[in-house]
Every structure is written in C-alpha cells, then in structure tokens.
Design a protein around this motif. Sequence first.
Motif, PDB file in Angstrom:
ATOM      1  N   UNK A 261       0.515  -1.110   0.264  1.00  0.00           N
ATOM      2  CA  UNK A 261       0.110   0.064  -0.027  1.00  0.00           C
ATOM      3  C   UNK A 261       1.293   1.216  -0.041  1.00  0.00           C
ATOM      4  N   UNK A 262       0.445   2.471  -0.153  1.00  0.00           N
ATOM      5  CA  UNK A 262       1.389   3.843  -0.556  1.00  0.00           C
ATOM      6  C   UNK A 262       0.681   4.136   0.596  1.00  0.00           C
ATOM      7  N   UNK A 263       2.629   5.054   1.477  1.00  0.00           N
ATOM      8  CA  UNK A 263       2.600   5.731   2.509  1.00  0.00           C
ATOM      9  C   UNK A 263       3.161   6.382   1.627  1.00  0.00           C
ATOM     10  N   UNK A 264       3.280   8.318   2.906  1.00  0.00           N
ATOM     11  CA  UNK A 264       3.879   8.639   2.690  1.00  0.00           C
ATOM     12  C   UNK A 264       5.527   8.785   3.272  1.00  0.00           C
ATOM     13  N   UNK A 265       5.791   7.940   3.730  1.00  0.00           N
ATOM     14  CA  UNK A 265       7.074   7.480   4.523  1.00  0.00           C
ATOM     15  C   UNK A 265       7.571   6.325   3.282  1.00  0.00           C
ATOM     16  N   UNK A 266       6.468   5.530   2.079  1.00  0.00           N
ATOM     17  CA  UNK A 266       7.234   4.662   1.488  1.00  0.00           C
ATOM     18  C   UNK A 266       7.754   5.392   0.229  1.00  0.00           C
ATOM     19  N   UNK A 267       6.757   6.412   0.157  1.00  0.00           N
ATOM     20  CA  UNK A 267       7.286   7.311  -1.160  1.00  0.00           C
ATOM     21  C   UNK A 267       8.690   7.938  -0.806  1.00  0.00           C
ATOM     22  N   UNK A 268       8.597   8.683   0.326  1.00  0.00           N
ATOM     23  CA  UNK A 268       9.802   9.507   0.811  1.00  0.00           C
ATOM     24  C   UNK A 268      10.765   8.756   0.090  1.00  0.00           C
TER      25      UNK A 268
ATOM     26  N   UNK B 122      18.791  12.295  -3.185  1.00  0.00           N
ATOM     27  CA  UNK B 122      18.356  13.296  -3.820  1.00  0.00           C
ATOM     28  C   UNK B 122      19.729  12.757  -4.809  1.00  0.00           C
ATOM     29  N   UNK B 123      20.175  13.818  -5.369  1.00  0.00           N
ATOM     30  CA  UNK B 123      20.907  13.864  -6.508  1.00  0.00           C
ATOM     31  C   UNK B 123      22.333  15.191  -6.250  1.00  0.00           C
ATOM     32  N   UNK B 124      23.170  15.518  -7.055  1.00  0.00           N
ATOM     33  CA  UNK B 124      24.238  16.328  -6.328  1.00  0.00           C
ATOM     34  C   UNK B 124      23.680  18.197  -7.367  1.00  0.00           C
TER      35      UNK B 124
ATOM     36  N   UNK C  46      18.837  18.580  -1.683  1.00  0.00           N
ATOM     37  CA  UNK C  46      19.216  17.943  -0.053  1.00  0.00           C
ATOM     38  C   UNK C  46      17.232  17.479  -0.826  1.00  0.00           C
ATOM     39  N   UNK C  47      16.908  16.882   0.379  1.00  0.00           N
ATOM     40  CA  UNK C  47      15.179  15.753   0.488  1.00  0.00           C
ATOM     41  C   UNK C  47      15.694  15.763   1.718  1.00  0.00           C
ATOM     42  N   UNK C  48      14.526  16.715   2.479  1.00  0.00           N
ATOM     43  CA  UNK C  48      14.308  16.644   3.777  1.00  0.00           C
ATOM     44  C   UNK C  48      13.183  16.297   4.128  1.00  0.00           C
ATOM     45  N   UNK C  49      12.552  14.940   5.090  1.00  0.00           N
ATOM     46  CA  UNK C  49      11.503  14.955   5.394  1.00  0.00           C
ATOM     47  C   UNK C  49       9.785  15.767   3.984  1.00  0.00           C
ATOM     48  N   UNK C  50      10.198  15.240   3.148  1.00  0.00           N
ATOM     49  CA  UNK C  50       9.385  15.329   2.219  1.00  0.00           C
ATOM     50  C   UNK C  50       9.882  16.261   1.278  1.00  0.00           C
ATOM     51  N   UNK C  51      10.645  17.249   1.339  1.00  0.00           N
ATOM     52  CA  UNK C  51      11.296  18.497   0.657  1.00  0.00           C
ATOM     53  C   UNK C  51      12.292  18.535   0.118  1.00  0.00           C
ATOM     54  N   UNK C  52      12.449  19.206  -1.171  1.00  0.00           N
ATOM     55  CA  UNK C  52      12.947  19.161  -2.224  1.00  0.00           C
ATOM     56  C   UNK C  52      13.768  20.299  -2.335  1.00  0.00           C
ATOM     57  N   UNK C  53      15.140  20.644  -2.231  1.00  0.00           N
ATOM     58  CA  UNK C  53      15.653  22.041  -1.886  1.00  0.00           C
ATOM     59  C   UNK C  53      16.789  21.513  -3.000  1.00  0.00           C
ATOM     60  N   UNK C  54      17.579  23.236  -3.497  1.00  0.00           N
ATOM     61  CA  UNK C  54      18.686  23.064  -4.333  1.00  0.00           C
ATOM     62  C   UNK C  54      19.815  23.543  -3.650  1.00  0.00           C
ATOM     63  N   UNK C  55      21.024  22.898  -2.946  1.00  0.00           N
ATOM     64  CA  UNK C  55      22.560  22.988  -2.280  1.00  0.00           C
ATOM     65  C   UNK C  55      22.781  23.860  -1.826  1.00  0.00           C
ATOM     66  N   UNK C  56      22.805  24.585  -3.238  1.00  0.00           N
ATOM     67  CA  UNK C  56      23.762  26.192  -3.754  1.00  0.00           C
ATOM     68  C   UNK C  56      22.889  27.069  -4.814  1.00  0.00           C
ATOM     69  N   UNK C  57      23.021  28.385  -4.415  1.00  0.00           N
ATOM     70  CA  UNK C  57      22.634  29.415  -5.233  1.00  0.00           C
ATOM     71  C   UNK C  57      22.949  28.794  -6.960  1.00  0.00           C
TER      72      UNK C  57
END
Length: 209
Positions: free
Chosen positions: A162-169, A174-176, A179-190
């Motif tokens: 079955x689907x769950x948020x935890x399994x999806x995350x 994360x590539x070069x 960063x991925x934190x608690x389901x949030x994806x962000x760019x590491x540098x400007x």
Amino acid sequence: MAILTKTPVRTVFDASNAAIGLAEFQTDEVVSITHGGTSGNSISTAKLALSLTDSNIRSLLSVSGSGSYDNSTGIITVTGGVTSVGGATSAVSNAQVAAAVVAAGSLDTANVTERNNLYFTNARSRLAVSATGSINYNNTTGVFSFTQGNTDTIVEGVTNLFFSNARSRNALTAGTGITISDGTISVASALDYGLIDGAVTSSNDYGSI
C-alpha cells in the motif's frame, strides 16, 4: 376261538388344531401327515407316502396350460409365454428390465418410495451450499450477493504494498546539489541562470532536476 375285529380310533381336533377327544375311524377317513398319518385311505397310497423317492414324488406332479412335464426326470418345460424383455431375448439384466418398464410409461419416480437415496429438491440443493468472505448467501431463496470490499478489508501482501508518505519519501534519492528533508526537495547552492540563444542555462551542471 372267535376272531375279534377291532376298530381303530383317531384323535379329534378342533378348528384351532387342538386335540379335543377320540373317535372311531369311519370309512375313507385318513390321518394327515401333519398329525403323523400318511394322508392315504388305501394301503397303496399309504405305502407311497411312506416311501418318498424321487420317482414317487415325480409321479404326483403334473402340468397344465402352456407347458409340459417329464415325470421320469422331473423337468417342467414352459412353452409360449414371455419371449423377450425390453428387446432382450437371452439373459436379461435388472437394468434391461428397469429400462423396459420405464419406457413403457408404467413406472417413474412418482411410483417409487424415497429411501436413503433422496430425490432432488430446490430446498435440499440450497441447504447443501454455503458462502464465506465477502459473499453472502440466503439458503432459503438460493440468492448469492457480493459485497464490494476496499483496501481496508484486504490484507497487505509482501509484493504489492500500500502507498504511504514514508514509503514515497524513502523511494527518492537526492542527486548532486539537491537535498531532500522530510519530503521537501531543495537546491543545495545558488544557481546563476542566463539566457544563451534563448535557452535557460546554469553555470553549474546539475543534470536533470
């Protein structure tokens, strides 16, 4: 010396075969075999009854109608009568007899008393069936019905999960520069974006995002 003539006596029986007294024998009276006699009213008949040989017995028999009798062998031969049963003219089986009777329309289940082998009825058929799980069954009407289940009524297996948020995350990596934190994806540098030939480019090669 005078010769005395004695008259033999016999036992008298009533209608219930009980002895009720004695009486003198009368002319042509006999004593039955049941009561210890010979059932004969002459010496020759009495002797015949007392010497029961095959020949004597055969001589007492006869056949009338469509048959013949050989009193030297005791064989009775039937002529005419039934020549076939259900089309069979030699050895006839019980099944052939039954089939012939049914074909003649003189015997069906309405004429046969039900014993251990029971006849079919709707009620008996319905009572012999049951249902489990999401299937409902009415053994009075014989109607089946199905209740549609959902994932709450289905046990999770080991392959199709079955689907769950935890399994999806947990399925993301994360590539070069990412960063991925608690389901949030962000760019590491400007990033330094510019327009070159109308295309959006970056001074850094981050690959596909």
